[in-house]
Design an enzyme around this catalytic site. Sequence first.
Site, PDB file in Angstrom:
ATOM      1  NE  ARG A 208      -4.227   0.985  -0.851  1.00 11.42           N
ATOM      2  CZ  ARG A 208      -5.519   0.751  -0.624  1.00 11.42           C
ATOM      3  NH1 ARG A 208      -6.261   1.113  -1.445  1.00 11.42           N
ATOM      4  NH2 ARG A 208      -5.992  -0.109   0.363  1.00 11.42           N
ATOM      5  CD  GLU A 236      -5.972   8.345  -1.038  1.00  8.14           C
ATOM      6  OE1 GLU A 236      -6.415   7.720   0.050  1.00  8.14           O
ATOM      7  OE2 GLU A 236      -6.099   7.702  -2.297  1.00  8.14           O
ATOM      8  CG  HIS A 253      -9.127   5.651  -1.234  1.00  5.85           C
ATOM      9  ND1 HIS A 253      -7.748   5.654  -0.858  1.00  5.85           N
ATOM     10  CD2 HIS A 253      -9.666   4.426  -1.501  1.00  5.85           C
ATOM     11  CE1 HIS A 253      -7.659   4.324  -0.716  1.00  5.85           C
ATOM     12  NE2 HIS A 253      -8.596   3.571  -1.121  1.00  5.85           N
TER      13      HIS A 253
HETATM   14  O1  LIG Z   1      -8.239  -1.395   0.363  1.00  4.02           O
HETATM   15  C1  LIG Z   1      -9.558  -1.371   0.175  1.00  4.02           C
HETATM   16  O2  LIG Z   1     -10.463  -2.072   0.393  1.00  4.02           O
HETATM   17  C2  LIG Z   1     -10.084   0.085  -0.171  1.00  4.02           C
HETATM   18  O3  LIG Z   1      -9.151   0.889  -0.808  1.00  4.02           O
HETATM   19  C3  LIG Z   1     -11.079   0.644   0.733  1.00  4.02           C
HETATM   20  O4  LIG Z   1     -11.908   1.443  -0.033  1.00  4.02           O
HETATM   21  C4  LIG Z   1     -10.198   1.598   1.682  1.00  4.02           C
HETATM   22  O5  LIG Z   1     -11.166   2.167   2.709  1.00  4.02           O
HETATM   23  P1  LIG Z   1     -10.698   2.796   3.737  1.00  4.02           P
HETATM   24  O6  LIG Z   1     -10.030   1.758   4.721  1.00  4.02           O
HETATM   25  O7  LIG Z   1      -9.646   3.941   3.634  1.00  4.02           O
HETATM   26  O8  LIG Z   1     -11.877   3.383   4.574  1.00  4.02           O
END
Ligand SMILES: O=C(O)[C@H](O)[C@H](O)COP(=O)(O)O
Length: 368
Positions: A208, A236, A253
């Site tokens: 993070r 972000e 990310h």
């Molecule tokens: O927390 C997680 O599983 C990861 O950081 C994931 O890649 C987040 O993805 P998002 O929900 O931002 O698409």
Amino acid sequence: MKIVADDRIPYLQGALENFAEVKYIAGAKINTQDMLDADVLITRTRTQVNRELLENSSIKLVVTATIGHDHIDKKYLEERGVIWKNCPGCNSGSVATYIASLLATMMSDHGFQSKGKTFGLVGCGNVGKRVKKVAEALGMKVLINDPPRALAEGKENFCNLETVLNQSDIISIHVPYIRSGEYKTSALFDDSKLSQMKEGAWLVNSSRGGIIVENDLEKYLDDNSINAVLDVWENEPNLDLELMKKCKVISSHIAGYSVDGKANGTSMSVRHIAEFFDLNLKEWQATNLPLEDKKIQVKEGELGLVKAIKEAYDIMDDDKKLRCTAENFEINRGQYEAHRDLANYQFIGDEENCKKLVAMMPEPVIKK
Ligand SMILES: O=C(O)[C@H](O)[C@H](O)COP(=O)(O)O
């Protein structure tokens, strides 16, 4: 039953429609009005799940199809008696594949000799355990710092953070974002920690933003005493463009964004809902994933190994994309190109290298 779901949760459409009315909405746009008559909310990380969103709803269950849950106000949900679930481990194979590709790139483009080097793992849960296998398959010694695990399991296999900082040639962070308390990780890597790292060591953050203090890091990048690899960022989607230019490898990310990482998150989410409402979907699994059973020919030697990893997933494709379009951070994430976890490719050819590739990731996160 009514379910509100982030429209960027892949493979979800059709899974729950026999049991509920499902409304798909862009994660960042889900609002109080949408939630009024909803029983279930399925998010990824772009929905802030809090009192403001849910106060007037009769929500029963919140599921995030991700590992991270720092976008959920757990205290509020618990006070209200609303159950929440995340998907631990869903993208552990994806992050391990990301790190494998990073190490391959360090070997091919930055003269990094992995054998005999020390890999420091800060956080060794589902993700860290898989990353450990990757580092070991490349001949590295792994030091682990994980205070909650050390407390539960005994100190024997763990190091304090100072040892990891002092001794590691590469440090990879795999902790959850924790704002306060004994295991606080917010701003964990500030000047006092960065100053203890080995000269020329690599620091990788795919957990993070906000765990590394970006302002503090910048001065170590200016004098090249640390090489940084950042997938996650403090603000972000608004990146510090100067900091970005100083990093050796960057991405938007997406370390958890393999096909498998996302599909596992969706499968686990559907299963959580099935468990909660006792639906006949407790073993549901996303199907028809792209690049199923793709074969990769592996040649001998270090070059053969590096090439095979990069054919499976090349981190530099993501690096280039972000450097060209940093202002489109969120759009890039939405249009992410498909690759699989290492465990889902068939490696054929040089026996020694194939063995190493299988050792990096012996099995998929959810078995077929
Ligand atoms: O927390 C997680 O599983 C990861 O950081 C994931 O890649 C987040 O993805 P998002 O929900 O931002 O698409």
